[in-house]
Design an enzyme around this catalytic site. Sequence first.
Site, mmCIF file in Angstrom:
data_model
loop_
_atom_site.group_PDB
_atom_site.id
_atom_site.type_symbol
_atom_site.label_atom_id
_atom_site.label_comp_id
_atom_site.label_asym_id
_atom_site.label_seq_id
_atom_site.Cartn_x
_atom_site.Cartn_y
_atom_site.Cartn_z
ATOM 1 N N ASN A 61 0.810 -1.227 0.000
ATOM 2 C CA ASN A 61 0.000 0.000 0.000
ATOM 3 C C ASN A 61 0.842 1.275 0.000
ATOM 4 O O ASN A 61 0.472 2.262 -0.644
ATOM 5 C CB ASN A 61 -0.997 -0.022 1.164
ATOM 6 C CG ASN A 61 -0.316 -0.033 2.505
ATOM 7 O OD1 ASN A 61 0.719 -0.670 2.681
ATOM 8 N ND2 ASN A 61 -0.875 0.664 3.454
ATOM 9 N N GLY A 107 1.952 -6.102 7.236
ATOM 10 C CA GLY A 107 1.045 -6.716 6.277
ATOM 11 C C GLY A 107 -0.226 -7.138 6.976
ATOM 12 O O GLY A 107 -0.576 -6.610 8.038
ATOM 13 N N GLU A 145 3.420 -5.501 12.313
ATOM 14 C CA GLU A 145 2.492 -4.369 12.116
ATOM 15 C C GLU A 145 1.389 -4.867 11.201
ATOM 16 O O GLU A 145 1.635 -5.095 10.011
ATOM 17 C CB GLU A 145 3.225 -3.189 11.463
ATOM 18 C CG GLU A 145 4.369 -2.636 12.276
ATOM 19 C CD GLU A 145 3.908 -1.981 13.563
ATOM 20 O OE1 GLU A 145 2.729 -1.590 13.651
ATOM 21 O OE2 GLU A 145 4.720 -1.890 14.490
ATOM 22 N N CYS A 172 -3.158 1.710 6.311
ATOM 23 C CA CYS A 172 -3.578 0.975 7.507
ATOM 24 C C CYS A 172 -4.150 1.923 8.554
ATOM 25 O O CYS A 172 -4.839 1.477 9.469
ATOM 26 C CB CYS A 172 -2.399 0.197 8.064
ATOM 27 S SG CYS A 172 -0.955 1.237 8.324
ATOM 28 N N GLU A 199 7.240 0.283 16.135
ATOM 29 C CA GLU A 199 8.299 0.826 15.296
ATOM 30 C C GLU A 199 8.465 2.307 15.645
ATOM 31 O O GLU A 199 7.779 2.829 16.508
ATOM 32 C CB GLU A 199 7.927 0.666 13.824
ATOM 33 C CG GLU A 199 7.749 -0.793 13.404
ATOM 34 C CD GLU A 199 7.494 -0.953 11.911
ATOM 35 O OE1 GLU A 199 6.627 -0.249 11.364
ATOM 36 O OE2 GLU A 199 8.176 -1.794 11.291
HETATM 37 P P1 NDP Z 1 0.090 -9.354 3.080
HETATM 38 O O1 NDP Z 1 0.077 -9.843 4.471
HETATM 39 O O2 NDP Z 1 -0.638 -10.122 2.051
HETATM 40 O O3 NDP Z 1 1.576 -9.199 2.547
HETATM 41 C C1 NDP Z 1 2.571 -8.446 3.188
HETATM 42 C C2 NDP Z 1 3.931 -8.968 2.785
HETATM 43 O O4 NDP Z 1 4.088 -10.292 3.308
HETATM 44 C C3 NDP Z 1 4.113 -9.095 1.280
HETATM 45 O O5 NDP Z 1 5.461 -8.810 0.957
HETATM 46 C C4 NDP Z 1 3.759 -10.533 1.041
HETATM 47 O O6 NDP Z 1 4.274 -11.049 -0.148
HETATM 48 C C5 NDP Z 1 4.406 -11.185 2.249
HETATM 49 N N1 NDP Z 1 3.892 -12.508 2.565
HETATM 50 C C6 NDP Z 1 2.735 -13.095 2.147
HETATM 51 N N2 NDP Z 1 2.645 -14.349 2.648
HETATM 52 C C7 NDP Z 1 3.763 -14.556 3.392
HETATM 53 C C8 NDP Z 1 4.249 -15.661 4.169
HETATM 54 N N3 NDP Z 1 3.565 -16.791 4.273
HETATM 55 N N4 NDP Z 1 5.416 -15.529 4.810
HETATM 56 C C9 NDP Z 1 6.120 -14.367 4.735
HETATM 57 N N5 NDP Z 1 5.731 -13.309 3.995
HETATM 58 C C10 NDP Z 1 4.552 -13.383 3.343
HETATM 59 O O7 NDP Z 1 -0.428 -7.854 3.146
HETATM 60 P P2 NDP Z 1 -0.723 -6.904 1.919
HETATM 61 O O8 NDP Z 1 0.482 -6.754 1.087
HETATM 62 O O9 NDP Z 1 -2.012 -7.337 1.310
HETATM 63 O O10 NDP Z 1 -0.924 -5.511 2.677
HETATM 64 C C11 NDP Z 1 -2.135 -5.087 3.202
HETATM 65 C C12 NDP Z 1 -2.192 -5.365 4.684
HETATM 66 O O11 NDP Z 1 -1.133 -4.701 5.340
HETATM 67 C C13 NDP Z 1 -3.465 -4.825 5.307
HETATM 68 O O12 NDP Z 1 -3.973 -5.778 6.193
HETATM 69 C C14 NDP Z 1 -2.980 -3.610 6.087
HETATM 70 O O13 NDP Z 1 -3.759 -3.263 7.184
HETATM 71 C C15 NDP Z 1 -1.611 -4.034 6.498
HETATM 72 N N6 NDP Z 1 -0.795 -2.882 6.821
HETATM 73 C C16 NDP Z 1 -0.469 -2.637 8.126
HETATM 74 C C17 NDP Z 1 0.260 -1.518 8.480
HETATM 75 C C18 NDP Z 1 0.653 -1.257 9.898
HETATM 76 O O14 NDP Z 1 1.528 -0.425 10.112
HETATM 77 N N7 NDP Z 1 0.075 -1.907 10.875
HETATM 78 C C19 NDP Z 1 0.687 -0.559 7.454
HETATM 79 C C20 NDP Z 1 0.310 -0.917 6.117
HETATM 80 C C21 NDP Z 1 -0.410 -2.044 5.815
HETATM 81 P P3 NDP Z 1 3.359 -10.959 -1.485
HETATM 82 O O15 NDP Z 1 3.348 -9.542 -1.897
HETATM 83 O O16 NDP Z 1 4.033 -11.821 -2.436
HETATM 84 O O17 NDP Z 1 1.991 -11.449 -1.105
#
Ligand code: NDP
Length: 480
Positions: free
Chosen positions: A150, A226, A248, A282, A461
């Site tokens: 994002n 994520g 996070e 987020c 963080e």
């Molecule tokens: P994901 O959890 O799908 O992915 C985040 C990252 O993790 C990506 O690089 C993804 O790779 C990787 N990933 C996916 N599966 C695995 C695994 N099994 N093991 C290790 N790494 C993995 O999140 P999104 O990218 O869809 O992001 C959106 C989410 O992030 C929302 O829920 C949002 O709320 C959260 N978010 C939280 C923030 C915070 O500060 N709390 C800030 C911003 C977002 P790939 O891209 O290949 O799927």
Amino acid sequence: MERILNLIDGRLQPPAGDAWLDVHAPATGTVHAHLPDSDAADVQAAVDAAMHAFPGWVALGREGRSRVILRLAELIERDLERFAEAESLDNGKPVHLAREVDIPRAVANFRFFATAILHFASEAHLMDDIAVNYTDRQPIGVVGCISPWNLPLYLFTWKIAPALAAGNTVVAKPSEVTPYTAYLMSRLCEEAGMPPGVLNIVHGTGPRVGAAITAHPDIHAISFTGGTRTGQEIARTAAPMFKKLSLELGGKNPVLIFDDCDFEAMLRTTVRSSFRNQGQICLCGSRILIQRGIYDRFRDAFVERVKALKVGDPKDPASDLGAVVSEPHMEKVLSYVDLAREEGGTVLCGGERVRLDGELADGWFISPTVIEGLGPACRTNQEEIFGPVVTLMPFDTEEEALAMANSTPYGLASVLWTQDVKRAHRLARQLQAGIVWVNCWMVRDLRTPFGGMKSSGVGREGGFEALRFFTEAKNVCVRL
Ligand code: NDP
């Protein structure tokens, strides 16, 4: 077609298995680059390089590391326009947003931690005439950083900057959906004077690359941003290995609007906190709770402003919203609008895919959506949608507002609008959220702790918290 490459041991290189994935431009729905579909062999090569580089990076000292990181910040700033266009192409967000927010913030992340490390001190505990204790904070070694789509470069650098400044070497994975700016940055590392192996960027999918980083026995800390479900999966692997973990995760942030607020400031900011970056921050407020006395006034004024927002070409400076990040994500967001209708909600505006003209005809655009008529316990109000969708709910008393705000499994951010100072402090203490904004939103001081409670994550963080996470504290006790 451009090929994105991994950065391993200071060299830009294709994945060992020579497998590739498509990278899409959300505004057109077309493929704009190819991305390494790396696997555990690439992660292993990155870990080997990072382990080899670690002693030299530590030996460079804080000032030496700071200089390299500052130089990298300078180079990104030099190429700001290129980065902003790339971020928009990859993610679908308006170019002006990337130019004003994402890329400057990535630069600021590097500058902040490159200088914070120069001021990072640790504690001493004196035991009268018996002994003196001091806390020796040493870098951990090789650390893993995994970031989402994002705010691609913004969140990627938010992790790697403190990790590097603290003296660790890094194996990092940006989201496979938005890898482009991390790649552009990797092309600047040599010019910045980053020694080979200090920062390694391995592109690919979560289940292959992310999982290999998480499970690698020589990676001793994982910083992840994520989704909550992915966070759980990472914790399942990393916790039994006793890795340090910073998670996070998702949110379902409430905005509490009391009838004594500065109405115009609140309205203006609430439009932003709902739909900035297509609602894919987020920290966006997705559940808007309004005191009953001003509910109708707020709803009518808010819907009018939201209808005036322009969903359009990310390159157009007049566009308020660009495309959402991917086709599956668009489908997911729209399925929540259907769910809201099934649950008895009324869509006051938006709720549809927007078809633009010309080359944008197949882009993944959604009109900003406002829904009312749902209770706090329904799925629409409990699950993270992470798109341009908000719900409106009335409340009567402070207690009711607080109960509604705290009623989800999440606890990332919250926003409070009131002129009553006592109420602001009282509620700020009781809101279950790692961040409470009072009469503002997204005002960020990088020194403050950043993170969520409950299902929104573990750890904080920001500022010295991040430097503490990326170091191992050792107490040294010297007998006097
Ligand atoms: P994901 O959890 O799908 O992915 C985040 C990252 O993790 C990506 O690089 C993804 O790779 C990787 N990933 C996916 N599966 C695995 C695994 N099994 N093991 C290790 N790494 C993995 O999140 P999104 O990218 O869809 O992001 C959106 C989410 O992030 C929302 O829920 C949002 O709320 C959260 N978010 C939280 C923030 C915070 O500060 N709390 C800030 C911003 C977002 P790939 O891209 O290949 O799927």
